[in-house]
Design a protein around this motif. Structure first.
Motif, mmCIF file in Angstrom:
data_model
loop_
_atom_site.group_PDB
_atom_site.id
_atom_site.type_symbol
_atom_site.label_atom_id
_atom_site.label_comp_id
_atom_site.label_asym_id
_atom_site.label_seq_id
_atom_site.Cartn_x
_atom_site.Cartn_y
_atom_site.Cartn_z
ATOM 1 N N PRO A 82 0.794 -1.237 0.000
ATOM 2 C CA PRO A 82 0.000 0.000 0.000
ATOM 3 C C PRO A 82 0.826 1.287 0.000
ATOM 4 C CG PRO A 82 -0.989 -1.594 1.473
ATOM 5 C CD PRO A 82 0.328 -2.167 1.054
ATOM 6 N N ALA A 83 2.142 1.186 0.077
ATOM 7 C CA ALA A 83 2.984 2.379 -0.070
ATOM 8 C C ALA A 83 2.957 2.897 -1.501
ATOM 9 C CB ALA A 83 4.421 2.068 0.337
ATOM 10 N N ASN A 84 2.536 2.038 -2.449
ATOM 11 C CA ASN A 84 2.536 2.434 -3.859
ATOM 12 C C ASN A 84 1.415 3.429 -4.168
ATOM 13 O OD1 ASN A 84 4.699 1.010 -5.191
ATOM 14 N ND2 ASN A 84 3.640 -0.879 -4.641
ATOM 15 N N HIS A 85 1.499 4.011 -5.342
ATOM 16 C CA HIS A 85 0.445 4.875 -5.880
ATOM 17 C C HIS A 85 -0.063 4.273 -7.189
ATOM 18 C CE1 HIS A 85 1.070 8.825 -3.526
ATOM 19 N NE2 HIS A 85 1.759 7.869 -2.905
ATOM 20 N N ARG A 86 -1.201 4.706 -7.616
ATOM 21 C CA ARG A 86 -1.769 4.275 -8.899
ATOM 22 C C ARG A 86 -0.807 4.662 -10.027
ATOM 23 N NH1 ARG A 86 -5.498 7.220 -8.290
ATOM 24 N NH2 ARG A 86 -4.755 8.975 -9.537
ATOM 25 N N LEU A 87 -0.543 3.704 -10.926
ATOM 26 C CA LEU A 87 0.428 3.949 -12.003
ATOM 27 C C LEU A 87 -0.193 3.928 -13.400
ATOM 28 C CD1 LEU A 87 3.390 1.736 -10.702
ATOM 29 C CD2 LEU A 87 3.094 4.203 -10.454
ATOM 30 N N ASN A 88 -1.482 3.571 -13.477
ATOM 31 C CA ASN A 88 -2.084 3.366 -14.800
ATOM 32 C C ASN A 88 -2.893 4.561 -15.291
ATOM 33 O OD1 ASN A 88 -4.156 3.143 -12.981
ATOM 34 N ND2 ASN A 88 -4.923 1.173 -13.730
ATOM 35 N N SER A 89 -2.653 5.726 -14.692
ATOM 36 C CA SER A 89 -3.372 6.929 -15.101
ATOM 37 C C SER A 89 -2.372 8.071 -15.257
ATOM 38 C CB SER A 89 -4.447 7.302 -14.072
ATOM 39 O OG SER A 89 -3.865 7.556 -12.803
ATOM 40 N N VAL A 90 -2.849 9.213 -15.762
ATOM 41 C CA VAL A 90 -1.926 10.315 -16.037
ATOM 42 C C VAL A 90 -1.425 10.982 -14.762
ATOM 43 C CG1 VAL A 90 -2.862 10.760 -18.323
ATOM 44 C CG2 VAL A 90 -3.829 11.959 -16.330
ATOM 45 N N THR A 91 -2.104 10.778 -13.621
ATOM 46 C CA THR A 91 -1.624 11.309 -12.349
ATOM 47 C C THR A 91 -1.543 10.197 -11.318
ATOM 48 O OG1 THR A 91 -2.050 12.851 -10.512
ATOM 49 C CG2 THR A 91 -3.978 11.949 -11.650
ATOM 50 N N THR A 92 -0.561 10.294 -10.461
ATOM 51 C CA THR A 92 -0.419 9.330 -9.369
ATOM 52 C C THR A 92 -0.995 9.860 -8.060
ATOM 53 O OG1 THR A 92 1.776 10.199 -8.821
ATOM 54 C CG2 THR A 92 1.672 8.341 -10.383
ATOM 55 N N TYR A 93 -1.557 11.040 -8.064
ATOM 56 C CA TYR A 93 -2.034 11.669 -6.826
ATOM 57 C C TYR A 93 -3.202 10.870 -6.237
ATOM 58 C CZ TYR A 93 -3.101 15.328 -3.462
ATOM 59 O OH TYR A 93 -3.283 16.030 -2.305
ATOM 60 N N PRO A 94 -3.182 10.590 -4.912
ATOM 61 C CA PRO A 94 -4.222 9.762 -4.281
ATOM 62 C C PRO A 94 -5.451 10.589 -3.883
ATOM 63 C CG PRO A 94 -2.553 10.261 -2.648
ATOM 64 C CD PRO A 94 -2.075 10.870 -3.948
#
Length: 222
Positions: A82-94
């Protein structure tokens, strides 16, 4: 009666700087073998789970698995998925975790994160001071991780690695002795038998150790 260390003790020395980790873990997704210890002379080592296993949310589904007789030095940190961020979109902001309409407009945060799989540490692994183990890493039996290294990926059994990212420095032993050790798996022996063979396990005469393990393996199959 033999005076043997008790794997169910918490502190392993009178200074309370070292703990057998399996006895202080509460999270259901952390699994640690007998006699694996964490040493910390600054913070209470009993707080390993709170201080050294970061971003651990069991509902995410990943596990931290550490084998028997591992030696984990002060400051070693395990980073969970869960330390990761979303990588499959243009922004990684949570956005989802910030509340309000941002939460309503986005998918649940944990469901969006990449899964790296379980982090698995073998048996008799030595991890040096302030090393960082990234999500999904796999470290084989008998490996040594140098201080301040960052491990991401797979580390072979009985190798020495170091750096950021951690790279192989050398093999600890030749292929024959490595394979004998992986076959013998001394860490799975009864504690009384381990105690009896400590002179061999701690010997620097590797040729004699090689012969000893070959005899042991023959006796096991006889």
């Amino acid at each position: 009666m033999l005076n043997l260390p008790n794997p169910n003790d918490i502190y392993t020395n009178e200074w309370h700087t070292t703990v057998f980790l399996k006895n202080v873990i509460k999270a259901p997704n952390i699994h640690i073998g007998d006699f694996t210890y964490y040493d910390d002379s600054i913070n209470d080592p009993k707080d390993f789970e709170q201080n050294q296993v970061l971003f651990n949310y069991p509902s995410f589904g990943d596990h931290l698995i550490i084998g028997k007789f591992c030696q984990i030095a002060q400051g070693t940190t395990f980073i969970m998925g869960p330390a990761n961020h979303r990588l499959n979109s243009v922004t990684t902001y949570p956005f989802n975790v910030m509340g309000g309409e941002w939460t309503n407009a986005t998918a649940p945060h944990l469901s969006e994160l990449p899964h790296k799989g379980d982090t698995i540490i073998g048996n008799d692994v030595w991890i040096g001071k302030n090393a960082v183990i990234m999500p999904g890493s796999k470290i084989g039996d008998g490996a040594i991780v140098a201080a301040y290294s960052v491990v991401s990926g797979k580390i072979d059994s009985y190798t020495v690695v170091g750096g950021n990212p951690a790279q192989k420095i050398k093999n600890r032993f030749d292929e024959e002795l490595k394979n004998l050790l992986l076959q013998y798996k001394w860490w799975n022996l009864p504690i009384r038998r381990i105690t009896e063979i400590l002179p061999q396990l701690c010997s620097a005469n590797l040729d004699e150790v090689r012969k000893f393990i070959k005899r042991e393996l023959l006796n096991q199959t006889a």
